[in-house]
Design an enzyme around this catalytic site. Structure first.
Site, mmCIF file in Angstrom:
data_model
loop_
_atom_site.group_PDB
_atom_site.id
_atom_site.type_symbol
_atom_site.label_atom_id
_atom_site.label_comp_id
_atom_site.label_asym_id
_atom_site.label_seq_id
_atom_site.Cartn_x
_atom_site.Cartn_y
_atom_site.Cartn_z
ATOM 1 N N THR A 1 -98.024 -97.611 -65.356
ATOM 2 C CA THR A 1 -97.569 -96.329 -64.822
ATOM 3 C C THR A 1 -98.714 -95.370 -64.533
ATOM 4 O O THR A 1 -98.550 -94.416 -63.778
ATOM 5 C CB THR A 1 -96.557 -95.670 -65.790
ATOM 6 O OG1 THR A 1 -96.003 -94.516 -65.155
ATOM 7 C CG2 THR A 1 -97.231 -95.244 -67.085
ATOM 8 N N GLU B 1 -93.098 -79.550 -55.869
ATOM 9 C CA GLU B 1 -92.806 -80.334 -57.060
ATOM 10 C C GLU B 1 -91.410 -80.937 -57.028
ATOM 11 O O GLU B 1 -91.193 -82.053 -57.497
ATOM 12 C CB GLU B 1 -92.980 -79.454 -58.309
ATOM 13 C CG GLU B 1 -92.753 -80.166 -59.626
ATOM 14 C CD GLU B 1 -93.873 -81.120 -60.011
ATOM 15 O OE1 GLU B 1 -93.793 -81.690 -61.111
ATOM 16 O OE2 GLU B 1 -94.827 -81.296 -59.228
#
Length: 230
Positions: free
Chosen positions: A193, A87
């Site tokens: 997005t 991450e």
């Protein structure tokens, strides 16, 4: 607004030793952290798109930075045993990058940027990187009923969840990465997005269809009803 934000972004760029990976520092108030999330890997694609609208000198600067950051993001994947990105990553002197939060939830940002860079440069290296990432998903994340993330990219423990954006974004950008440029051409469409394509409408097109006062012209409505277009 764009120029101001880019000055801020460029002030956050650092490079590691010994491999000179470019990364974007994380800023919290006055504090800078040598940390970059995979989520920030949309930035190479954004910069590549920006290069499209500049003259030769500035365009090369934006594109060069985009390519540097994309190389870093690709190595987020290559640096783990499973070839899947964690991450986020920390960057320490003499250590290049080390995974911090180690889960992988099938995020799309790196693939998104590879898609834009391939479309803009024509460099098939970006397709090769995308294919390597896809193969890592196939090997480590695919199960009988779909794809799953991992709680830890170092140990391979699965989280038994498939995020909706894996279908809506990650696989969509992978598909487009290996599709000809005529499929959703970037001079006619823009992706939001969440990777939803919207047709680009110029002011001339808008006024032609709706008139100066914003009222839709009757013939356009008739065409819409006849063709079924929305």
């Amino acid at each position: 607004m764009w120029e101001t934000s880019m000055e801020g972004l460029k002030s956050l760029i650092r490079r590691t030793t010994p491999s000179s990976f470019a990364y974007i520092c994380e800023k919290n108030g006055r504090f800078l952290s040598d940390k970059m999330d995979e989520l920030a890997c949309f930035a190479p694609g954004m910069l590549a798109l920006a290069s499209y609208d500049y003259g030769p000198g500035e365009a090369e600067k934006y594109l060069s930075l985009a390519e540097e950051l994309a190389w870093t993001c690709y190595n987020f994947y290559q640096s783990t045993p499973m070839k899947l990105a964690g991450e986020n990553y920390f960057f320490s002197a003499g250590q290049d990058m080390s995974v911090d939060t180690s889960w992988n939830i099938l995020r799309p940002e790196t693939i998104e940027s590879l898609f834009y860079l391939w479309r803009i440069t024509g460099n098939k290296t970006y397709q090769e990187w995308g294919w390597n990432i896809f193969q890592a998903f196939e090997k480590n994340s695919r199960i009988e009923t779909g794809y799953v993330g991992h709680k830890n990219v170092n140990t391979g423990i699965k989280d038994n969840m498939m995020q909706s954006f894996f279908l809506a974004e990650t696989l969509k950008y992978l598909y487009l990465l290996f599709s000809p440029p005529s499929v959703i051409p970037l001079d006619e469409w823009v992706f939001n997005t969440e990777a939803h394509p919207f047709r680009i409408v110029t002011r001339h097109d808008h006024e032609e269809n709706f008139g100066a006062l914003g009222q839709q012209k009757p013939q356009v409505l008739t065409k819409t009803l006849q063709t079924g277009y929305s």
